[in-house]
Design a protein around this motif. Structure first.
Motif, PDB file in Angstrom:
ATOM      1  N   ASP A 104      19.528  22.394 -84.412  1.00  0.00           N
ATOM      2  CA  ASP A 104      19.793  22.181 -85.907  1.00  0.00           C
ATOM      3  C   ASP A 104      21.373  22.107 -85.878  1.00  0.00           C
ATOM      4  O   ASP A 104      22.006  23.229 -86.207  1.00  0.00           O
ATOM      5  CB  ASP A 104      19.253  23.183 -86.668  1.00  0.00           C
ATOM      6  CG  ASP A 104      19.171  23.068 -88.062  1.00  0.00           C
ATOM      7  OD1 ASP A 104      19.581  21.908 -88.298  1.00  0.00           O
ATOM      8  OD2 ASP A 104      18.770  24.043 -88.918  1.00  0.00           O
ATOM      9  N   TYR A 105      21.795  20.992 -85.903  1.00  0.00           N
ATOM     10  CA  TYR A 105      23.521  20.843 -86.314  1.00  0.00           C
ATOM     11  C   TYR A 105      24.009  20.637 -87.437  1.00  0.00           C
ATOM     12  O   TYR A 105      23.321  19.925 -88.174  1.00  0.00           O
ATOM     13  CB  TYR A 105      23.699  19.570 -85.362  1.00  0.00           C
ATOM     14  CG  TYR A 105      25.139  19.191 -85.430  1.00  0.00           C
ATOM     15  CD1 TYR A 105      26.219  19.491 -85.231  1.00  0.00           C
ATOM     16  CD2 TYR A 105      25.186  17.650 -85.878  1.00  0.00           C
ATOM     17  CE1 TYR A 105      27.752  19.090 -85.464  1.00  0.00           C
ATOM     18  CE2 TYR A 105      26.664  17.073 -86.597  1.00  0.00           C
ATOM     19  CZ  TYR A 105      27.729  17.626 -85.894  1.00  0.00           C
ATOM     20  OH  TYR A 105      29.010  17.477 -86.060  1.00  0.00           O
ATOM     21  N   THR A 106      25.025  21.388 -87.905  1.00  0.00           N
ATOM     22  CA  THR A 106      25.379  21.080 -89.331  1.00  0.00           C
ATOM     23  C   THR A 106      26.765  20.550 -89.100  1.00  0.00           C
ATOM     24  O   THR A 106      27.646  20.994 -88.535  1.00  0.00           O
ATOM     25  CB  THR A 106      25.610  22.697 -89.772  1.00  0.00           C
ATOM     26  OG1 THR A 106      24.590  23.619 -89.600  1.00  0.00           O
ATOM     27  CG2 THR A 106      25.840  22.753 -91.215  1.00  0.00           C
ATOM     28  N   PRO A 107      26.566  19.026 -89.550  1.00  0.00           N
ATOM     29  CA  PRO A 107      27.965  18.508 -89.805  1.00  0.00           C
ATOM     30  C   PRO A 107      28.856  19.264 -90.372  1.00  0.00           C
ATOM     31  O   PRO A 107      28.931  19.951 -91.510  1.00  0.00           O
ATOM     32  CB  PRO A 107      27.586  17.396 -90.410  1.00  0.00           C
ATOM     33  CG  PRO A 107      26.311  17.306 -90.687  1.00  0.00           C
ATOM     34  CD  PRO A 107      25.677  18.586 -90.479  1.00  0.00           C
ATOM     35  N   ALA A 108      30.065  18.889 -89.863  1.00  0.00           N
ATOM     36  CA  ALA A 108      31.608  19.620 -90.415  1.00  0.00           C
ATOM     37  C   ALA A 108      31.616  18.816 -91.836  1.00  0.00           C
ATOM     38  O   ALA A 108      31.586  17.759 -92.004  1.00  0.00           O
ATOM     39  CB  ALA A 108      32.476  19.394 -89.686  1.00  0.00           C
TER      40      ALA A 108
END
Ligand code: FAD
Length: 322
Positions: A177-181
């Motif tokens: 679950d990647y959270t974009p910058a």
């Protein structure tokens, strides 16, 4: 205590890079019973590469699939990897010694306060100690190294370790679950590639290289024909690049690319030390040069003294018929 190995896998044009399977095999060679291997795959639309990766080892494939990661950009990739590293504490992180791997590895080493060994060509577990071999003095000698304490990072030179093959049971695939910058960041709008052939030079099994002896850009045509028949890639010496016969993207050597194909055919290349630094580890070296005293013959397994414009088309013709 069991160890965790993390392989950072790469794709190119939507396909898994072979060096990533070689890095997986390197992890297999280093690990002991009970150690875990996780392959991390970053990019966009990764279903195919993730499945291919999973088929080749027992462990876990962690997929970070997001439109922001479609093209490589250090800041987005390092942000994604940092998020992954907050959930795994690897003992060893393995990258391919590629443009991307060489860019990411030191940044990860700095974040983990880990030691790094670059351009590794062999790896072995000797009674619990992992020993890494890497070339020094432009490939004239090899050194063996160990990483002491804490985490370690390595980059692996392509084409030196047999790629991992199908495993008896596939790895589990998990989405990360990647959270974009959210802050301001660079965005890649388009990627325009220089025409350097269909096969990646650093991963090619056969490389046909041209030097100043090809005499012109057109002089590369017979080499391209031979490369096509042998499913190889075309490379060059700096002499040929400096003379404007081909793009610098093809340059092999100390200040160019390092290649370790199964067959390297040097055509009209004298064999300067700086060129040898990029190709002397090739399995079989064939040199074609009209000067019998050319230094390239000292490293060649097979040498043909003759005019490349006569020899290369003959080889192409023979291989076509084979
Ligand atoms: P030449 O040395 O001119 O050799 C041409 C050869 O072609 C000759 O041996 C000749 O006999 C042969 N020939 C001519 N006509 C024919 C024909 N018709 N048929 C068959 N043979 C023929 N070089 C690299 O390659 N890669 C590097 O990364 C690199 N980095 C460098 C870094 C530094 C700091 C420096 C100082 C140099 C570097 N060089 C590098 C340059 C290197 O020293 C050589 O100058 C270069 O490799 C020579 O290229 P060449 O063999 O194509 O040309």
């Amino acid at each position: 205590m069991s160890k965790t190995f993390m392989v950072v896998a790469e794709t190119r044009d939507g396909k898994l890079r072979q060096v990533s399977l070689e890095a997986l095999q390197a992890a297999e060679l280093a690990k002991e019973d009970g150690d875990q291997v996780t392959a991390v795959l970053l990019g966009y639309e990764l279903e195919g590469p993730a499945e291919e990766l999973a088929r080749c080892f027992q462990g876990r494939v962690l997929v970070v699939d997001h439109p922001d990661l479609k093209s490589y950009l250090a800041e987005t990739y390092i942000s994604a990897l940092s998020q992954v590293l907050s959930s795994i504490t690897p003992d060893l992180v393995l990258f391919g010694h590629t443009t991307v791997g060489r860019d990411l590895a030191p940044q990860v080493a700095s974040r983990l306060q880990a030691g790094q060994i670059s351009d590794v060509t062999a790896i072995e577990n000797s009674g619990g100690d992992i020993i890494y071999t890497r070339p020094v003095y432009a490939g004239k000698a090899f050194e063996k190294k160990r990483l002491i304490g804490g985490s370690g990072i390595i980059t692996l030179r392509p084409n030196n370790i047999t790629p991992a093959g199908p495993a008896s049971s596939p790895a589990e695939i998990a989405a990360f679950d990647y959270t974009p910058a959210s802050s301001l960041r660079s965005v890649i709008k388009d990627v325009v590639r220089k025409a350097t052939g269909k096969i990646d030079l650093t991963e090619a099994k056969v490389v046909i290289s041209g030097g100043r002896g090809v005499k012109s850009a057109e002089g590369f045509k017979p080499l391209e024909d031979l490369a096509e028949v042998l499913h190889g890639a075309v490379g060059a010496s700096r002499g040929a690049c400096d003379a404007g016969y081909c793009d610098y993207a093809l340059q092999i050597g100390q200040t160019g690319k390092v290649v370790t194909p199964e067959i390297y055919i040097a055509c009209g290349i004298s064999g300067a030390i700086q060129h040898l630094a990029g190709m002397s580890q090739s399995r079989v070296i064939i040199a074609i040069n009209k000067d019998p005293e050319a230094p390239i013959f000292k490293v060649a397994d097979y040498g043909i003294v003759g005019d490349l414009f006569e020899v290369v088309p003959l080889l192409t013709q023979e291989f076509k018929q084979a």
